[in-house]
Design a protein around this motif. Structure first.
Motif, mmCIF file in Angstrom:
data_model
loop_
_atom_site.group_PDB
_atom_site.id
_atom_site.type_symbol
_atom_site.label_atom_id
_atom_site.label_comp_id
_atom_site.label_asym_id
_atom_site.label_seq_id
_atom_site.Cartn_x
_atom_site.Cartn_y
_atom_site.Cartn_z
ATOM 1 N N LEU A 62 0.866 -1.354 0.065
ATOM 2 C CA LEU A 62 0.127 -0.129 0.018
ATOM 3 C C LEU A 62 0.844 1.343 -0.173
ATOM 4 O O LEU A 62 0.640 2.209 -0.530
ATOM 5 C CB LEU A 62 -1.046 0.039 1.056
ATOM 6 C CG LEU A 62 -2.010 -1.037 1.171
ATOM 7 C CD1 LEU A 62 -2.676 -1.149 2.705
ATOM 8 C CD2 LEU A 62 -2.982 -1.086 -0.064
ATOM 9 N N ALA A 63 1.936 1.104 0.751
ATOM 10 C CA ALA A 63 2.837 2.466 0.909
ATOM 11 C C ALA A 63 3.454 2.628 -0.773
ATOM 12 O O ALA A 63 3.696 3.932 -0.945
ATOM 13 C CB ALA A 63 4.001 2.098 1.561
ATOM 14 N N GLN A 64 3.564 1.727 -1.628
ATOM 15 C CA GLN A 64 4.258 2.090 -2.862
ATOM 16 C C GLN A 64 3.162 2.431 -4.019
ATOM 17 O O GLN A 64 3.444 2.659 -5.110
ATOM 18 C CB GLN A 64 4.962 0.904 -3.247
ATOM 19 C CG GLN A 64 4.228 -0.328 -3.595
ATOM 20 C CD GLN A 64 5.199 -1.289 -4.535
ATOM 21 O OE1 GLN A 64 6.527 -1.351 -4.256
ATOM 22 N NE2 GLN A 64 4.733 -2.463 -4.879
ATOM 23 N N LEU A 65 1.791 2.482 -3.653
ATOM 24 C CA LEU A 65 0.798 2.769 -4.582
ATOM 25 C C LEU A 65 0.931 4.189 -5.068
ATOM 26 O O LEU A 65 1.517 4.845 -4.259
ATOM 27 C CB LEU A 65 -0.562 2.866 -3.791
ATOM 28 C CG LEU A 65 -1.368 1.450 -3.636
ATOM 29 C CD1 LEU A 65 -2.618 1.649 -2.788
ATOM 30 C CD2 LEU A 65 -1.695 0.821 -5.083
ATOM 31 N N ARG A 133 -9.797 22.107 -6.855
ATOM 32 C CA ARG A 133 -10.678 23.289 -6.782
ATOM 33 C C ARG A 133 -10.811 23.890 -5.402
ATOM 34 O O ARG A 133 -10.026 24.139 -4.379
ATOM 35 C CB ARG A 133 -11.536 23.325 -7.831
ATOM 36 C CG ARG A 133 -11.324 22.997 -9.265
ATOM 37 C CD ARG A 133 -12.650 23.106 -10.162
ATOM 38 N NE ARG A 133 -12.107 22.750 -11.473
ATOM 39 C CZ ARG A 133 -12.976 22.779 -12.489
ATOM 40 N NH1 ARG A 133 -14.293 23.076 -12.180
ATOM 41 N NH2 ARG A 133 -12.449 22.416 -13.781
ATOM 42 N N ARG A 134 -11.995 23.926 -5.039
ATOM 43 C CA ARG A 134 -12.473 24.572 -3.885
ATOM 44 C C ARG A 134 -12.729 23.369 -2.788
ATOM 45 O O ARG A 134 -13.172 23.663 -1.710
ATOM 46 C CB ARG A 134 -13.652 25.356 -4.041
ATOM 47 C CG ARG A 134 -15.069 24.544 -4.523
ATOM 48 C CD ARG A 134 -15.978 25.652 -4.804
ATOM 49 N NE ARG A 134 -16.636 26.247 -3.644
ATOM 50 C CZ ARG A 134 -17.771 25.693 -2.960
ATOM 51 N NH1 ARG A 134 -18.249 24.585 -3.108
ATOM 52 N NH2 ARG A 134 -18.333 26.486 -1.880
ATOM 53 N N THR A 135 -12.682 22.097 -3.145
ATOM 54 C CA THR A 135 -12.982 21.278 -2.206
ATOM 55 C C THR A 135 -11.748 20.490 -1.612
ATOM 56 O O THR A 135 -10.515 20.271 -2.287
ATOM 57 C CB THR A 135 -13.573 19.960 -2.891
ATOM 58 O OG1 THR A 135 -14.935 20.482 -3.415
ATOM 59 C CG2 THR A 135 -13.854 18.799 -2.209
ATOM 60 N N SER A 136 -11.677 20.281 -0.408
ATOM 61 C CA SER A 136 -10.728 19.828 0.523
ATOM 62 C C SER A 136 -10.986 18.256 0.627
ATOM 63 O O SER A 136 -12.119 17.759 0.702
ATOM 64 C CB SER A 136 -10.445 20.396 1.879
ATOM 65 O OG SER A 136 -9.965 21.725 1.736
ATOM 66 N N ILE A 137 -9.892 17.556 0.513
ATOM 67 C CA ILE A 137 -10.081 16.060 0.577
ATOM 68 C C ILE A 137 -9.189 15.448 1.606
ATOM 69 O O ILE A 137 -7.793 15.863 1.563
ATOM 70 C CB ILE A 137 -9.892 15.259 -0.990
ATOM 71 C CG1 ILE A 137 -10.820 15.918 -1.739
ATOM 72 C CG2 ILE A 137 -9.877 13.855 -0.890
ATOM 73 C CD1 ILE A 137 -10.553 15.596 -3.229
ATOM 74 N N SER A 138 -9.666 14.364 2.131
ATOM 75 C CA SER A 138 -8.495 13.504 2.892
ATOM 76 C C SER A 138 -8.853 12.000 2.738
ATOM 77 O O SER A 138 -10.039 11.658 2.415
ATOM 78 C CB SER A 138 -8.544 13.802 4.514
ATOM 79 O OG SER A 138 -9.950 13.213 5.102
ATOM 80 N N TRP A 139 -8.009 11.356 2.411
ATOM 81 C CA TRP A 139 -7.926 9.837 2.263
ATOM 82 C C TRP A 139 -7.230 8.857 3.286
ATOM 83 O O TRP A 139 -5.800 9.138 2.961
ATOM 84 C CB TRP A 139 -7.592 9.622 0.774
ATOM 85 C CG TRP A 139 -7.787 8.110 0.293
ATOM 86 C CD1 TRP A 139 -9.111 7.517 0.321
ATOM 87 C CD2 TRP A 139 -7.100 7.301 -0.192
ATOM 88 N NE1 TRP A 139 -8.979 6.226 -0.280
ATOM 89 C CE2 TRP A 139 -7.713 6.037 -0.772
ATOM 90 C CE3 TRP A 139 -5.696 7.260 -0.614
ATOM 91 C CZ2 TRP A 139 -7.155 4.996 -1.272
ATOM 92 C CZ3 TRP A 139 -4.885 6.387 -1.343
ATOM 93 C CH2 TRP A 139 -5.814 5.081 -1.579
ATOM 94 N N SER A 140 -7.749 8.220 3.841
ATOM 95 C CA SER A 140 -7.025 7.694 4.889
ATOM 96 C C SER A 140 -7.110 5.942 4.737
ATOM 97 O O SER A 140 -8.406 5.569 4.321
ATOM 98 C CB SER A 140 -7.512 7.620 6.301
ATOM 99 O OG SER A 140 -8.891 7.394 6.477
ATOM 100 N N ILE A 141 -6.036 5.400 5.014
ATOM 101 C CA ILE A 141 -5.882 3.928 4.786
ATOM 102 C C ILE A 141 -5.471 3.366 6.194
ATOM 103 O O ILE A 141 -4.345 3.668 6.807
ATOM 104 C CB ILE A 141 -4.779 3.328 3.802
ATOM 105 C CG1 ILE A 141 -5.188 3.872 2.290
ATOM 106 C CG2 ILE A 141 -4.863 1.817 3.450
ATOM 107 C CD1 ILE A 141 -4.234 3.585 1.293
ATOM 108 N N THR A 142 -6.468 2.426 6.709
ATOM 109 C CA THR A 142 -5.853 1.960 8.198
ATOM 110 C C THR A 142 -5.993 0.278 7.904
ATOM 111 O O THR A 142 -6.787 -0.187 7.382
ATOM 112 C CB THR A 142 -7.348 2.141 8.857
ATOM 113 O OG1 THR A 142 -7.231 3.693 9.360
ATOM 114 C CG2 THR A 142 -6.907 1.842 10.379
#
Length: 198
Positions: A62-65, A133-142
């Motif tokens: 997953l780290a190398q994706l 653009r005006r949208t902030s995003i966070s993507w988490s992998i647990t």
């Protein structure tokens, strides 16, 4: 404060969620690393799948994706239709074995789109942030151990502000389901034969 805003701020956040890939209700309700980076979120997409390997073996895959890194994993039956240059690695590459907070990873969402590493704790969680653009995003992998030899992979995408929420839920949610399902299948293939090379 409006009733809608209060609903979003509850522990479950009352957020608009897409849930079409198997993440349990408990998994969708729980707090995750990175949740505070986009809050309140207008749209949250939770996905989850289980693989037959412990977190320590799943983590480096997953780290190398990423674009211009190991690529995005897909099963062989799908990659067959892609040119060789567009297929993801089927081996661990030492060049992509480490990540640090602040690292910028090119994204497939557009020519100049990127994700930035916001938090990392191997082999437990990895959090990215981005702005479209005006949208902030966070993507988490647990990653969570299941017994001694399996891992639950939990993915959460949070977005705000989102002007067209229903469009994000339907079209965006469908794309998210398909891409995560493909990645899950491709990851399982690679974990089943970790010595396989391209």
């Amino acid at each position: 404060m409006s009733p809608g805003r209060r609903a979003r701020d509850r522990p479950d956040d009352g957020r608009r969620r897409t849930s079409a890939h198997p993440a349990t209700s408990a998994e969708r309700a729980e707090r995750r690393p990175g949740d505070d980076l986009v809050t309140p979120a207008d749209v949250v997409m939770d996905r989850g799948f289980t693989v037959d390997a412990p977190p320590e073996l799943v983590w480096p895959w997953l780290a190398q994706l990423g674009k211009r890194r190991a690529g995005w994993y897909l099963p062989r039956r799908v990659e067959w239709f892609l040119p060789p240059s567009r297929r993801a690695l089927r081996r661990l590459d030492p060049r992509w074995s480490t990540l640090h907070v602040g690292d910028v990873i090119p994204d497939y969402g557009g020519r100049d789109e990127t994700f930035t590493v916001a938090a990392i704790e191997p082999p437990r969680h990895l959090v990215y942030t981005s702005r479209r653009r005006r949208t902030s995003i966070s993507w988490s992998i647990t990653l969570r151990p299941v017994g001694v030899a399996r891992t639950r992979v939990l993915l959460r995408l949070r977005m705000a502000p989102v002007r067209h929420r229903r469009l994000a839920e339907t079209v965006g949610g469908f794309i998210d389901v398909v891409t995560i399902a493909g990645m899950a299948a491709g990851l399982r293939e690679r974990l089943a034969r970790p010595g396989l090379r391209r």
